[in-house]
Design a protein around this motif. Structure first.
Motif: not given
Length: 204
Positions: A118-145
């Motif tokens: 998602p970050g490669i194409v400019g999208r957020d890594l969103l929570t879309v499943c039950h197990h992913g909910s532990i990360f909140g709505a969006v996983v933070p992004l460190y912008p430097d590769s």
């Protein structure tokens, strides 16, 4: 109980705790390689709660071969305290997280396939499943590769991580931080599971 006996008991308990920690850490490292979250690079670390040092495996050892006795003790300044072998260049990642977060006792830097898409194409890594909910709505992004090899980079990454369980490093990988080896292993799996579902759903 005489004071010297009490001190001996405390020291013995500490030594036993360290041996158990190193055993769990080595096993988790091999399992992470087995499921493809780390390969010839990537690393997992752990410390005893409240400790000012942590343990990491050597950079020049196959992740599938790591044993408890291979673990290197490192201080929070990223310097080797005890052990043989070269520590990874990205050791400041772990040291910075431990400096910033007293609640974190284990961390993984991994190179997951789906979590970075998602970050490669400019999208957020969103929570879309039950197990992913532990990360909140969006996983933070460190912008430097770029590879994180110093504390200026690592502290910025830790600031972006904040109180979250994970941060994605754009086009590079992810860092997962948890209270124990068991919980960080599960969180790493849930992060990649959530990312795979998001990427696959985005194709529809």
């Amino acid at each position: 109980i005489p004071l010297y006996h009490y001190k001996d008991q405390v020291r013995k308990m500490m030594e036993e705790g360290i041996e158990i920690l190193k055993e769990k850490l080595a096993r988790a490292c091999r399992m992470l390689e087995m499921i493809g979250l780390i390969n010839f690079s990537g690393h997992i670390t752990a410390r005893l709660p409240g400790s000012r040092t942590f343990y990491i495996h050597p950079v020049n050892l196959s992740r599938s071969e790591v044993k408890p006795e291979d673990m290197i003790e490192v201080n929070l300044q990223g310097k080797t305290v005890l052990g043989q072998g070269k520590i990874p260049d990205e050791t400041p990642i772990h040291a910075a997280v431990y400096q910033h977060r007293e609640d974190v006792n284990s961390g993984i830097h991994m190179h997951p396939h789906y979590s970075i898409i998602p970050g490669i194409v400019g999208r957020d890594l969103l929570t879309v499943c039950h197990h992913g909910s532990i990360f909140g709505a969006v996983v933070p992004l460190y912008p430097d590769s770029q590879k994180i090899v110093n504390f200026a980079q690592a502290n910025l990454m830790a600031d972006i991580l904040g109180k979250a369980r994970a941060v994605v490093m754009k086009g590079h990988g992810a860092v997962v931080a948890e209270a124990s080896i068991e919980s960080v292993f599960l969180a790493a799996m849930h992060l990649e599971e959530n990312a795979r579902l998001l990427v696959e759903a985005s194709a529809i």
